[in-house]
Design a protein around this motif. Structure first.
Motif: not given
Length: 202
Positions: A66-92
């Motif tokens: 779930q987004d760590e930024i409140a109020d539906f911050a948009g796709p970048l909030a999801g990208m931020q989560l993906g980068l933070k938790h990715a097990g690989s060095e590359y994120l799609l």
């Protein structure tokens, strides 16, 4: 090279009548199920970004963040989560509402990223960019954190600040069809049915 993926399903989906877009049925399956099926052969790890209907998304068998930024911050909030938790060095990253996404999306973005020594590779077709279809190095996370902390919310604007490259998918531009409304969904289903019927008559 190993690649992690995050499916962005955290929006409000206001044009879909408030329904959670990733769970809307398309050809009798949730939209996100089509996306997952196309991603499975392309990546090593799949995560879902959602902000509603958490149990329904968790039932698909993948990690849901779930987004760590409140109020539906948009796709970048999801990208931020993906980068933070990715097990690989590359994120799609891909949206949850494009059930025809290219089966070679990851491979073509990877090739361009390496060829151009870029930090992020972004899909485009017929002169249009598709910013949420991108592959980036995990090392861009600090730049994204900084952009978000200063109130930035535009995917394309943030990407322009990075060492980026565009990858032309004009040979399959229909693959980036995204379904924002029930009318979009019904129109695509009708198109695919007509195409299937046409093939049967050949």
């Amino acid at each position: 090279m190993p690649v992690s993926a995050i499916i962005l399903a955290g929006g409000k989906a206001t044009r879909m009548g408030g329904l959670d877009k990733g769970l809307v049925l398309f050809q009798k399956k949730p939209l996100i199920a089509h996306v997952i099926n196309r991603l499975i052969p392309q990546v090593d790890e799949i995560t879902i970004n959602a902000n509603r209907e958490m149990e329904a998304y968790q039932s698909l068998g993948y990690r849901v963040l779930q987004d760590e930024i409140a109020d539906f911050a948009g796709p970048l909030a999801g990208m931020q989560l993906g980068l933070k938790h990715a097990g690989s060095e590359y994120l799609l990253t891909v949206p949850c509402d494009s059930p025809l996404l290219p089966l070679d999306l990851s491979a073509r973005l990877q090739a361009a990223l390496i060829q151009h020594h870029a930090d992020i590779a972004i899909a485009s077709s017929n002169g249009h960019t598709h910013p949420v279809f991108c592959l980036c190095k995990k090392s861009v996370l600090p730049a994204l954190n900084d952009y978000l902390s200063h109130g930035g919310r535009k995917v394309g604007e943030w990407q322009q600040r990075l060492n980026h490259t565009y990858v032309d998918f004009s040979d399959c531009s229909e693959a980036f069809t995204n379904l924002n409304t029930q009318q979009d969904l019904m129109a695509l289903e009708a198109t695919l049915q007509n195409q299937a019927a046409g093939k049967l008559h050949i």
